[in-house]
Design a protein around this motif. Structure first.
Motif, PDB file in Angstrom:
ATOM      1  N   ASP A  44       7.317  56.584  17.906  1.00 11.56           N
ATOM      2  CA  ASP A  44       8.690  56.626  17.818  1.00 11.56           C
ATOM      3  C   ASP A  44       9.366  55.821  19.259  1.00 11.56           C
ATOM      4  OD1 ASP A  44       8.210  58.831  19.370  1.00 11.56           O
ATOM      5  OD2 ASP A  44       9.917  60.493  18.941  1.00 11.56           O
ATOM      6  N   VAL A  45       8.476  54.870  19.493  1.00 12.80           N
ATOM      7  CA  VAL A  45       9.156  54.466  21.520  1.00 12.80           C
ATOM      8  C   VAL A  45       9.053  53.071  20.602  1.00 12.80           C
ATOM      9  CG1 VAL A  45       8.421  53.224  23.092  1.00 12.80           C
ATOM     10  CG2 VAL A  45       8.110  56.010  23.004  1.00 12.80           C
ATOM     11  N   GLN A  46      10.134  51.764  21.086  1.00 14.75           N
ATOM     12  CA  GLN A  46      10.896  51.290  21.056  1.00 14.75           C
ATOM     13  C   GLN A  46      10.622  50.362  22.340  1.00 14.75           C
ATOM     14  OE1 GLN A  46      14.815  49.773  20.162  1.00 14.75           O
ATOM     15  NE2 GLN A  46      14.218  48.958  18.438  1.00 14.75           N
ATOM     16  N   ILE A  47       9.925  49.302  22.437  1.00 10.02           N
ATOM     17  CA  ILE A  47       9.476  48.256  23.514  1.00 10.02           C
ATOM     18  C   ILE A  47       9.425  47.060  23.071  1.00 10.02           C
ATOM     19  CG2 ILE A  47       7.016  48.650  23.277  1.00 10.02           C
ATOM     20  CD1 ILE A  47       7.078  49.280  26.748  1.00 10.02           C
ATOM     21  N   SER A  48       9.314  46.069  23.752  1.00  9.64           N
ATOM     22  CA  SER A  48       9.479  44.883  23.569  1.00  9.64           C
ATOM     23  C   SER A  48       8.857  44.007  24.361  1.00  9.64           C
ATOM     24  CB  SER A  48      11.008  44.148  24.237  1.00  9.64           C
ATOM     25  OG  SER A  48      11.696  44.005  25.882  1.00  9.64           O
ATOM     26  N   THR A  49       8.048  42.732  23.867  1.00  5.87           N
ATOM     27  CA  THR A  49       6.848  42.180  24.681  1.00  5.87           C
ATOM     28  C   THR A  49       7.422  41.065  26.080  1.00  5.87           C
ATOM     29  OG1 THR A  49       7.878  39.992  23.566  1.00  5.87           O
ATOM     30  CG2 THR A  49       5.884  41.494  22.669  1.00  5.87           C
ATOM     31  N   LYS A  50       8.843  41.271  25.827  1.00  5.38           N
ATOM     32  CA  LYS A  50       9.248  41.014  27.696  1.00  5.38           C
ATOM     33  C   LYS A  50       9.086  42.459  28.176  1.00  5.38           C
ATOM     34  CE  LYS A  50      13.422  40.031  29.901  1.00  5.38           C
ATOM     35  NZ  LYS A  50      14.607  39.829  30.144  1.00  5.38           N
ATOM     36  N   PRO A  93       6.524  52.290  32.334  1.00  3.03           N
ATOM     37  CA  PRO A  93       8.149  51.908  32.385  1.00  3.03           C
ATOM     38  C   PRO A  93       9.589  52.722  32.862  1.00  3.03           C
ATOM     39  CG  PRO A  93       7.498  51.877  30.259  1.00  3.03           C
ATOM     40  CD  PRO A  93       6.665  52.959  31.008  1.00  3.03           C
ATOM     41  N   ARG A  94      10.067  52.337  32.762  1.00  2.00           N
ATOM     42  CA  ARG A  94      11.656  53.016  32.383  1.00  2.00           C
ATOM     43  C   ARG A  94      11.846  53.204  30.911  1.00  2.00           C
ATOM     44  NH1 ARG A  94      15.161  53.230  36.239  1.00  2.00           N
ATOM     45  NH2 ARG A  94      15.137  51.229  37.808  1.00  2.00           N
ATOM     46  N   ILE A  95      11.849  55.245  30.717  1.00  2.00           N
ATOM     47  CA  ILE A  95      12.338  55.617  29.303  1.00  2.00           C
ATOM     48  C   ILE A  95      14.015  56.130  29.021  1.00  2.00           C
ATOM     49  CG2 ILE A  95      11.690  57.656  27.201  1.00  2.00           C
ATOM     50  CD1 ILE A  95       8.969  57.234  28.283  1.00  2.00           C
ATOM     51  N   PHE A  96      14.390  55.376  27.963  1.00  2.52           N
ATOM     52  CA  PHE A  96      15.918  55.752  28.018  1.00  2.52           C
ATOM     53  C   PHE A  96      15.975  56.249  26.423  1.00  2.52           C
ATOM     54  CE2 PHE A  96      15.988  51.850  30.622  1.00  2.52           C
ATOM     55  CZ  PHE A  96      17.523  52.276  31.200  1.00  2.52           C
ATOM     56  N   LYS A  97      16.769  56.541  26.219  1.00  8.25           N
ATOM     57  CA  LYS A  97      17.208  57.852  24.835  1.00  8.25           C
ATOM     58  C   LYS A  97      17.790  57.190  24.198  1.00  8.25           C
ATOM     59  CE  LYS A  97      16.797  62.160  28.151  1.00  8.25           C
ATOM     60  NZ  LYS A  97      17.913  63.906  28.389  1.00  8.25           N
ATOM     61  N   PRO A  98      18.726  57.765  22.929  1.00  5.49           N
ATOM     62  CA  PRO A  98      19.401  57.032  22.077  1.00  5.49           C
ATOM     63  C   PRO A  98      20.491  56.735  22.649  1.00  5.49           C
ATOM     64  CG  PRO A  98      17.172  57.848  20.898  1.00  5.49           C
ATOM     65  CD  PRO A  98      17.229  58.389  22.737  1.00  5.49           C
ATOM     66  N   ALA A 125       9.161  49.340  37.685  1.00  8.71           N
ATOM     67  CA  ALA A 125      11.288  49.583  37.307  1.00  8.71           C
ATOM     68  C   ALA A 125      11.880  48.031  36.404  1.00  8.71           C
ATOM     69  CB  ALA A 125      12.121  48.605  38.314  1.00  8.71           C
ATOM     70  N   ASP A 126      11.200  47.157  36.649  1.00  7.84           N
ATOM     71  CA  ASP A 126      11.336  45.944  35.685  1.00  7.84           C
ATOM     72  C   ASP A 126      11.427  46.456  33.989  1.00  7.84           C
ATOM     73  OD1 ASP A 126      12.950  44.578  37.437  1.00  7.84           O
ATOM     74  OD2 ASP A 126      11.037  43.046  37.927  1.00  7.84           O
ATOM     75  N   ALA A 127      10.498  46.698  33.542  1.00  2.00           N
ATOM     76  CA  ALA A 127      10.160  47.176  32.146  1.00  2.00           C
ATOM     77  C   ALA A 127      10.886  48.144  31.604  1.00  2.00           C
ATOM     78  CB  ALA A 127       8.378  47.966  31.971  1.00  2.00           C
ATOM     79  N   SER A 128      11.139  48.148  30.551  1.00  2.00           N
ATOM     80  CA  SER A 128      11.991  49.407  29.536  1.00  2.00           C
ATOM     81  C   SER A 128      11.648  50.157  28.321  1.00  2.00           C
ATOM     82  CB  SER A 128      13.762  49.768  29.531  1.00  2.00           C
ATOM     83  OG  SER A 128      13.733  48.314  28.711  1.00  2.00           O
ATOM     84  N   ALA A 129      11.891  51.202  27.724  1.00  2.06           N
ATOM     85  CA  ALA A 129      11.597  51.088  26.682  1.00  2.06           C
ATOM     86  C   ALA A 129      12.149  52.365  26.139  1.00  2.06           C
ATOM     87  CB  ALA A 129       9.965  51.432  26.061  1.00  2.06           C
ATOM     88  N   LYS A 130      12.648  52.334  24.857  1.00  2.00           N
ATOM     89  CA  LYS A 130      13.506  53.368  23.847  1.00  2.00           C
ATOM     90  C   LYS A 130      12.615  54.218  23.485  1.00  2.00           C
ATOM     91  CE  LYS A 130      17.107  52.354  22.766  1.00  2.00           C
ATOM     92  NZ  LYS A 130      18.217  51.012  21.802  1.00  2.00           N
ATOM     93  N   HIS A 131      13.301  55.682  24.111  1.00  2.00           N
ATOM     94  CA  HIS A 131      12.463  56.660  23.059  1.00  2.00           C
ATOM     95  C   HIS A 131      13.423  57.972  21.890  1.00  2.00           C
ATOM     96  CE1 HIS A 131       9.308  60.012  23.061  1.00  2.00           C
ATOM     97  NE2 HIS A 131       9.044  59.449  22.291  1.00  2.00           N
ATOM     98  N   ILE A 132      12.638  57.981  20.883  1.00  2.00           N
ATOM     99  CA  ILE A 132      13.625  58.526  19.941  1.00  2.00           C
ATOM    100  C   ILE A 132      13.469  60.146  20.239  1.00  2.00           C
ATOM    101  CG2 ILE A 132      13.992  59.819  17.746  1.00  2.00           C
ATOM    102  CD1 ILE A 132      13.144  57.020  16.832  1.00  2.00           C
ATOM    103  N   GLY A 133      12.686  60.914  20.942  1.00  2.00           N
ATOM    104  CA  GLY A 133      11.693  61.899  21.271  1.00  2.00           C
ATOM    105  C   GLY A 133      12.241  62.791  19.903  1.00  2.00           C
ATOM    106  N   ASP A 134      10.122  63.016  20.167  1.00  2.00           N
ATOM    107  CA  ASP A 134      10.715  64.988  18.674  1.00  2.00           C
ATOM    108  C   ASP A 134      10.155  63.309  17.356  1.00  2.00           C
ATOM    109  OD1 ASP A 134       9.138  67.249  18.016  1.00  2.00           O
ATOM    110  OD2 ASP A 134      11.055  67.939  18.348  1.00  2.00           O
ATOM    111  N   GLY A 135      10.048  62.583  17.180  1.00  2.00           N
ATOM    112  CA  GLY A 135      10.433  62.100  16.266  1.00  2.00           C
ATOM    113  C   GLY A 135       9.319  61.748  15.573  1.00  2.00           C
ATOM    114  N   SER A 136       7.916  61.923  16.120  1.00  2.00           N
ATOM    115  CA  SER A 136       6.922  61.900  15.583  1.00  2.00           C
ATOM    116  C   SER A 136       5.574  61.881  15.231  1.00  2.00           C
ATOM    117  CB  SER A 136       5.338  61.579  16.849  1.00  2.00           C
ATOM    118  OG  SER A 136       6.211  60.661  18.448  1.00  2.00           O
ATOM    119  N   SER A 137       6.417  63.126  14.141  1.00  2.00           N
ATOM    120  CA  SER A 137       5.589  64.258  13.162  1.00  2.00           C
ATOM    121  C   SER A 137       6.837  64.292  12.604  1.00  2.00           C
ATOM    122  CB  SER A 137       4.831  64.838  13.607  1.00  2.00           C
ATOM    123  OG  SER A 137       5.140  65.786  14.709  1.00  2.00           O
ATOM    124  N   GLY A 138       6.138  65.389  11.369  1.00  2.00           N
ATOM    125  CA  GLY A 138       7.397  65.518  10.399  1.00  2.00           C
ATOM    126  C   GLY A 138       8.033  67.527  11.214  1.00  2.00           C
TER     127      GLY A 138
END
Length: 287
Positions: free
Chosen positions: A88-94, A114-119, A196-209
């Protein structure tokens, strides 16, 4: 300084368990970034969904937990680097390239985050493990720097050194893997680098049922891993902590907070199993 690395030197490693509903969120075309999904015997169509996205799939015949699945994946891939990320992590190739560039600048380091951002757009940063004093200045770093604590949601590792330093502790089925890793890397004087120049977005607790049975496994595992890490790292008195857990359970029961009480029962159950010297519940291949 080492020469810059390109994306052919990294394989993304994702551990899945009934993650079909969130896998689309992780989509990166296979020609841009190789991805291996290690599936912990999902009961839904997660492996098929991963293949549809172009990911290679390693199907395990039972749920061996997060740490064991990661280590199995690290043994299978051959690239110099592995990008370990939740499904449930979204990260770009950049962003991945920024992590690789940081690795080129810091040849003595085997772990980068990387930096991690919430939705909602707010930034998540782990200032301390569960066992550290609370950090007062809770402002995420603005520049690259070494840190004391990492999140297991997404990190880039140099594969061979990371395995050499122990990787993730395979005695743990679920929870506290990143706390254990952070504390162990500190003891080994191994740097952990924030980029600092790398970032990703994490839904959180969305990896399993989010079923009753899945939550039971999570709660019991949380309690066991809590006790295990206290014992391994000699962090306080486990019996005192156990009675504190029971005290909180009584408060939840008395205040009719049934959901919290149910979760606390699971945590107490797992913690007691650790006190009794039992291996991690649900981990069939415990050492």
């Amino acid at each position: 300084m080492a020469s810059p690395q390109d994306l052919s030197t990294v394989t993304r490693l994702i551990v899945t368990f009934n993650s079909a509903d969130v896998l689309e969120y992780s989509r990166i075309p296979a020609h841009e970034l190789a991805t291996l999904a290690v599936d912990n015997a999902s009961s839904d169509n997660t492996p098929a969904e991963a293949q549809t996205l172009g990911y290679e799939v390693l199907n395990l015949d039972q749920n061996v937990g997060y740490a064991n699945a990661i280590m199995a994946g690290l043994e299978k891939i051959e690239t110099e680097f592995a990008l370990i990320a939740n499904p449930d992590v979204q990260i770009s190739t950049k962003a991945v390239q920024a992590l690789l560039d940081a690795a080129a600048r810091n040849s003595d380091c085997s772990l980068f985050i990387p930096r991690i951002f919430k939705p909602d757009g707010s930034e998540f940063f782990r200032y301390e493990t569960r066992f550290d004093p609370r950090v007062r200045n809770r402002v995420p770093p603005l520049t690259d720097q070494n840190v004391d604590t990492v999140s297991g949601a997404v990190l880039l590792v140099r594969r061979k050194p990371f395995i050499q330093y122990g990787g993730f502790d395979t005695n743990i089925f679920l929870y506290f893997e990143d706390d254990e890793l952070s504390l162990r890397f500190r003891k080994l004087n191994q740097p952990m680098r924030f980029v600092a120049d790398a970032s990703a977005k994490h839904i959180g607790d969305g990896s399993s049922g989010n079923t009753v049975s899945a939550n039971r496994i999570k709660d019991i595992s949380f309690g066991w891993s809590w006790g295990y890490l206290m014992d391994k790292m000699q962090l306080g008195n486990r019996w005192i902590t156990f009675f504190q857990i029971l005290g909180k359970l009584l408060v939840y029961v008395a205040s009719l907070r049934s959901g919290k009480a149910r979760r606390q029962i699971g945590i107490a159950n797992g913690f007691l199993k650790n006190l009794a010297g039992q291996p991690a519940p649900f981990l069939r291949n415990s050492k």
